[in-house]
Design a protein around this motif. Structure first.
Motif, short mmCIF file in Angstrom:
data_model
loop_
_atom_site.label_atom_id
_atom_site.label_comp_id
_atom_site.label_asym_id
_atom_site.label_seq_id
_atom_site.Cartn_x
_atom_site.Cartn_y
_atom_site.Cartn_z
N GLU A 56 121.04 48.63 3.49
CA GLU A 56 120.09 49.59 2.95
C GLU A 56 118.73 48.92 2.77
O GLU A 56 118.64 47.71 2.59
CB GLU A 56 120.59 50.14 1.62
CG GLU A 56 121.90 50.90 1.73
CD GLU A 56 122.36 51.44 0.39
OE1 GLU A 56 121.56 52.13 -0.28
OE2 GLU A 56 123.51 51.17 0.00
N GLN A 106 116.59 49.05 0.25
CA GLN A 106 116.22 48.59 -1.08
C GLN A 106 116.36 47.07 -1.19
O GLN A 106 117.35 46.50 -0.75
CB GLN A 106 117.11 49.25 -2.15
CG GLN A 106 116.92 50.74 -2.28
CD GLN A 106 117.75 51.53 -1.28
OE1 GLN A 106 118.41 50.95 -0.42
NE2 GLN A 106 117.71 52.85 -1.37
N ALA A 116 122.39 46.00 -1.86
CA ALA A 116 121.93 46.91 -0.81
C ALA A 116 121.76 46.18 0.51
O ALA A 116 122.04 46.74 1.58
CB ALA A 116 120.62 47.57 -1.22
#
Length: 392
Positions: free
Chosen positions: A142, A144, A149
Motif C-alpha cells: 500500500e 501509506q 502498509a
C-alpha cells in the motif's frame, strides 16, 4: 504448457524487479491458488485483438493504448470503470473520425496493479529520514508510508485477480453491440511473475496468457536473456516491449527476432519512450535497424515516460516536450517508410492537474490524485491525440 509450470522450467532465467516477499512459501501457496482459478481473458478474445493488431501492423489501422499509471483496488467498481472506458472510447473515436481508419483501443486496465521502481526503498519526503520498501502497486503493498502498509503481501495478488475480474466484467458489458475492432481490450505490464506464471494456460493454438489480452515488458525488465522476455516468448498473445534510452539498435533487432520469430504482423509492439531531448538522436537508428534486419513490429509512441521531472517537489510531466517527442516519433517512422501506429498514454477521466504546461507560471497542482506517476486529464488526452492526428 500447464498452469502450474514453475518459473525455473518456464524460463530458467533470473527475474528482476520482483518484490522481496518475506514468506516464500506463502507466495507458492498463492501461485497454486491462482492456478486453480479461471483465466481472466480468453484465447478467443486474444485472437480478436490479434486480428486488429494485424491491421495496425500493416498500416491499415491505428492504436490508442491508455489508462492509469497504477490502478487502485478501490476503483474496481462499475461507475469508475465505465468512466475510464468512455474516456478511451472517446479518444479512439476521435482517431477514427480524424483518419477514417479503424482504431484499436487497449486500456491500461484490469491488471495494472504492479509497478517497477528505480529503487527497492524510498525515504520519506518529510525529512524524517525514515526508509521503507517502495510502493510497488496495490498487488504488492500500500502507498501509506507505514511499515505494515509497505510490507509486500502475496495475498494481495489474489485481490488483484478479483479486482481485474470485476473490471473485466464491466468492460465486457461495454462490448455489447460493438464489433471486435471497437472493443476496449485489456493490458498491463507483465511484471509480477508469481501472478503471471499461473495464469499461463494451454489453448487450442498453444500457450497463452489469461491475465490480459496484451501484456508488455518494461524498460527495466526487457533483457533479452531475462525471465520476463522468456515469459512473453512463451505465450501467443500480442505483446509489447518498452524501449528507452538504454536500448541499442542491436537490442531492438534481437528482441524483434526473439519475440516474433514467425514474423507475424501485430504480434510485437515496440513502445518507444526516449524523451524529447534524446528521441531525435536515438530513435532513427533503431527504426532503421529493425526495418532492415528485424522481424515486423508495431511502433507506438509513449511520450510520457521520458519527459518526467520534479517541480516544486512534485512529480510532473510537461505537455510541450510530450508534443515534441510525438512529432519526432512520426518524423522518424516516416523517414524509414514505417507506420507511426499511435500513442501510449497514462491518463484518467478525472479532472486532475498532474501534468502541466511550460506556460503555467507557477504550475499549480490543484488536484493531484495519482499514487505513482502523473497522468493526463481528459482535455490534455484529447489534445495529445489531436496533435498526433495533425502530424499524420
Amino acid at each position: 504448457m500447464h498452469a502450474t509450470t514453475t518459473l525455473a522450467s518456464l524460463t530458467g532465467r533470473t527475474a528482476v524487479q520482483q518484490p522481496y516477499w518475506p514468506d516464500p512459501e506463502a507466495v507458492e501457496a498463492v501461485e497454486r491458488e491462482l492456478a486453480r482459478l479461471p483465466v481472466l481473458t480468453t484465447e478467443e478474445e486474444t485472437a480478436d485483438l490479434m486480428a486488429g493488431m494485424d491491421l495496425v501492423a500493416r498500416g491499415s489501422a491505428l492504436l490508442v493504448q491508455g489508462g492509469d499509471c497504477a490502478e487502485r483496488f478501490d476503483e474496481a467498481v462499475p461507475a469508475l470503470v465505465r468512466q475510464k472506458a468512455d474516456t478511451l472510447q472517446g479518444l479512439a473515436a476521435a482517431v477514427r473520425a480524424g483518419t477514417g481508419l479503424p482504431t484499436v483501443a487497449i486500456g491500461r486496465i484490469a491488471g495494472q496493479y504492479g509497478k517497477p521502481r528505480s529503487s527497492p526503498f524510498e525515504t520519506e519526503d518529510s525529512g524524517s529520514g525514515r526508509r521503507m520498501p517502495s510502493y510497488c502497486g496495490d498487488a504488492v503493498n500500500e502507498p501509506q508510508f507505514e511499515p505494515a502498509a509497505r510490507t509486500p503481501d502475496p495475498r494481495r495478488l489474489l485481490t488483484a485477480y478479483t479486482c481485474s475480474r470485476l473490471v473485466l466484467e464491466e468492460l465486457r458489458r461495454s462490448w455489447s453491440g460493438r464489433p471486435a475492432l471497437e472493443r476496449i481490450y485489456t493490458s498491463h505490464e507483465l511484471l509480477l511473475l508469481p501472478y503471471e506464471r499461473p495464469l499461463v494456460r494451454s489453448g487450442a493454438h498453444g500457450a497463452y496468457s489469461g491475465s490480459a489480452h496484451f501484456g508488455w515488458i518494461g524498460e527495466r525488465t526487457r533483457r533479452e536473456d531475462g525471465a520476463h522476455i522468456a515469459l512473453a516468448r512463451a505465450v501467443r498473445n500480442p505483446v509489447g516491449v518498452k524501449l528507452g534510452p538504454s536500448a541499442s539498435p542491436e537490442d531492438a533487432v534481437a528482441l524483434s527476432r526473439s519475440l516474433n520469430p514467425e514474423g507475424l504482423p501485430g504480434r510485437l509492439t515496440f513502445i518507444v519512450r526516449f524523451g524529447a531531448k534524446e528521441v531525435n538522436r536515438l530513435l532513427p537508428p533503431l527504426v532503421r535497424a529493425v526495418a532492415r534486419h528485424g522481424a515486423p513490429v508495431v511502433w507506438l509512441c509513449d511520450p510520457m515516460h521520458g519527459n518526467g521531472l520534479k517541480l516544486h517537489g512534485q512529480k510532473t510531466r510537461l505537455l510541450e516536450p510530450m508534443r515534441a517527442e510525438t512529432a519526432s516519433f512520426v518524423r522518424a517512422l516516416r523517414a524509414y517508410g514505417q507506420w507511426p501506429a499511435g500513442l501510449h498514454l497514462e491518463l484518467t477521466p478525472d479532472p486532475v492537474t498532474e501534468c502541466v504546461s511550460e506556460r503555467d507560471d507557477p504550475p499549480r497542482f490543484t488536484d493531484y490524485r495519482s499514487t505513482c506517476d502523473p497522468r493526463l486529464n481528459p482535455g490534455q488526452s484529447a489534445e495529445m491525440v489531436a496533435h498526433f492526428l495533425s502530424l499524420l
